[in-house]
Design an enzyme around this catalytic site. Structure first.
Site, PDB file in Angstrom:
ATOM      1  N   HIS A  61      36.498  40.262  50.240  1.00  0.00           N
ATOM      2  CA  HIS A  61      35.254  40.804  50.130  1.00  0.00           C
ATOM      3  C   HIS A  61      34.923  40.444  48.421  1.00  0.00           C
ATOM      4  O   HIS A  61      33.508  40.544  48.341  1.00  0.00           O
ATOM      5  CB  HIS A  61      35.256  42.383  50.230  1.00  0.00           C
ATOM      6  N   ASP A  97      29.833  39.034  41.550  1.00  0.00           N
ATOM      7  CA  ASP A  97      30.087  39.687  42.697  1.00  0.00           C
ATOM      8  C   ASP A  97      30.389  38.951  43.914  1.00  0.00           C
ATOM      9  O   ASP A  97      29.603  37.905  44.003  1.00  0.00           O
ATOM     10  CB  ASP A  97      28.772  40.715  43.135  1.00  0.00           C
TER      11      ASP A  97
END
Length: 479
Positions: free
Chosen positions: A156, A364
């Site tokens: 993730h 991110d």
């Protein structure tokens, strides 16, 4: 009959209709749609070194199997190797790595514990999906126990460049663990390329095709699978009227003010101080917005036991105070800073009421908040998304105003452009963004990844290369 087995660090509440966090949003619905098992930590830390039995709970066709961590496991596996070694390094912050041998041993041992709890529950035709950086070693441990199931892994967070990953302590062991999965999935094509280049530079892996590699007699599929959100659900929440939010929006309209908003976990990867400095630069450079532009920063607490998080909190509070001290008036504060979690339905309404969404992380994996901001907008009068080029979402959300999160002047200029953007351009950009996040929503992500896992070659590795210092076969689990 095929059953989906999820193994992740934490287990979400299956019964909740609205989940918070990318993993929970992405997979709770997949489990609810069919028979499934979810295995993971329950978030509790036991007061001694005993290992309480895993707790089983049935939710119609889904079963959760959760367990506590010991104090030592929490300190060394979770706060230690996971969040003081892997998290900072995968987010390009090698300067924040804190490594010791206890961290490494605990990480291997807890991954083994996850596998040993899950293995007795497995059925012949189960499809296993392991999630995120905490559990890179789980497939390796399952293979040792005799599992020949198809096992997929999804990361993730970002996968760093080859140079960065090769500097991670025990990177060879981590690489060999990853190569025990049948499918390795990443958020973006950039992450996938980083992994490919690392393998070229640091292994003898054979590249069969763009998405197939051969290692130690096994064929492994690799790919990029950008995670999405439930667009319809979030838009529905945004459409509901929250009296307090609506009253504040009306006040701003009367006073001719605009609101910019950010919502993040309080984490050094999110670029919160940099963003606050960029807002200060905006007020310095464009004085006409003093008294009428408001910046709302929601920063929910995160990993407060890790020193780096305490430091970022203090820095952010100091910056917010400095901006307000310089420019605030008796009836206007330029920065509103909230250091607590906001309910997701209220957050959706706040997004809808904000003219500009500031999502500028330094690094991110995806950043679902960017997609939620788009989903929350009114199609007839949408806001503008200002997005970091280092967020994974930037690969998809090309109609946002893409900025360098390290350049305060560039972000300030994007704020100015967003504040003055004509309505027609805002509508056109929003329509294209909305179409894309609808097309690649959470269900698309689930379906695409699981279909790739079903098609992945499956083979049991005859030889597992060990890193002796990361192994401890004497480790046992009570019960």
């Amino acid at each position: 009959m095929e059953r989906l087995v999820i193994i992740s660090n934490r287990v979400a509440e299956i019964g909740e209709k609205t989940q918070i966090g990318g993993l929970a949003v992405g997979i709770a619905d997949a489990l609810r749609r069919g028979e499934g098992l979810w295995v993971g930590w329950n978030g509790c830390v036991s007061s001694d070194d005993e290992y309480p039995a895993a707790r089983r709970r049935d939710h119609k066709t889904v079963t959760t199997l959760t367990f506590s961590l010991t104090q030592e496991e929490h300190e060394n596996y979770y706060l230690g190797f996971s969040n003081r070694v892997l998290w900072p390094s995968f987010h390009y912050r090698l300067d924040l790595i804190e490594f010791n041998e206890d961290f490494a041993q605990a990480y291997a041992s807890v991954n083994r514990r996850f596998a040993r709890i899950a293995f007795p529950e497995l059925k012949k035709d189960d499809l296993i999906w392991v999630h995120d950086y905490h559990l890179i070693g789980v497939a390796r441990e399952l293979r040792k126990l005799g599992s020949n199931h198809k096992i997929g892994f999804f990361l993730h967070i970002p996968f760093p460049s080859a140079e960065i990953f090769s500097a991670v302590p025990r990177h060879e062991w981590l690489r060999n663990c990853l190569l025990e999965f049948d499918l390795i999935g990443f958020q973006t094509s950039r992450d996938l390329e980083n992994f490919r280049f690392y393998l070229v530079e640091n292994s003898d892996v054979e590249f069969i095709s763009d998405d197939l590699i051969r290692a130690s007699g096994r064929t492994i599929r690799i790919g990029a699978f950008p995670i999405g959100i439930d667009v319809a659900q979030f838009a529905e929440m945004a459409e509901k009227v929250d009296d307090a939010v609506e009253l504040e929006r009306m006040r701003r309209d009367v006073l001719g003010r605009i609101q910019m908003i950010s919502a993040d976990r309080l984490d050094y990867s999110k670029g919160l101080p940099d963003r606050t400095r960029a807002f200060l630069e905006f007020l310095n450079t464009y004085p006409e917005y003093r008294g009428c532009a408001e910046y709302l920063q929601i920063a929910s607490p995160s990993r407060e036991d890790v020193p780096a998080y305490t430091e970022i909190k203090a820095e952010l509070e100091q910056l917010a105070g400095a901006v307000n001290g310089k420019y605030a008036e008796f009836n206007w504060s330029p920065v509103q800073y909230i250091n607590r979690s906001i309910p997701r339905d209220k957050l959706a309404c706040l997004f809808r009421a904000s003219r500009i969404g500031l999502i500028t992380p330094l690094r991110d994996g995806m950043n679902l908040v960017a997609k939620e901001y788009v989903a929350a907008q009114h199609p007839g009068d949408p806001g503008v998304l200002v997005l970091s080029k280092f967020a994974g979402a930037a690969e998809q959300l090309r109609e946002a105003l893409i900025v360098n999160p390290y350049d305060a002047g560039e972000i300030a200029a994007a704020m100015k452009r967003a504040a003055t953007m004509p309505l027609q351009e805002r509508r056109e950009r929003h329509q294209r963004l909305l179409e894309r996040i609808r097309r690649t929503d959470a269900r698309w992500w689930q379906t695409t990844f699981l279909e790739a896992l079903r098609k992945a070659p499956c083979g049991f590795s005859e030889t597992i290369r060990d890193c002796p210092r990361m192994e401890d076969d004497a480790y046992t689990v009570a019960g």
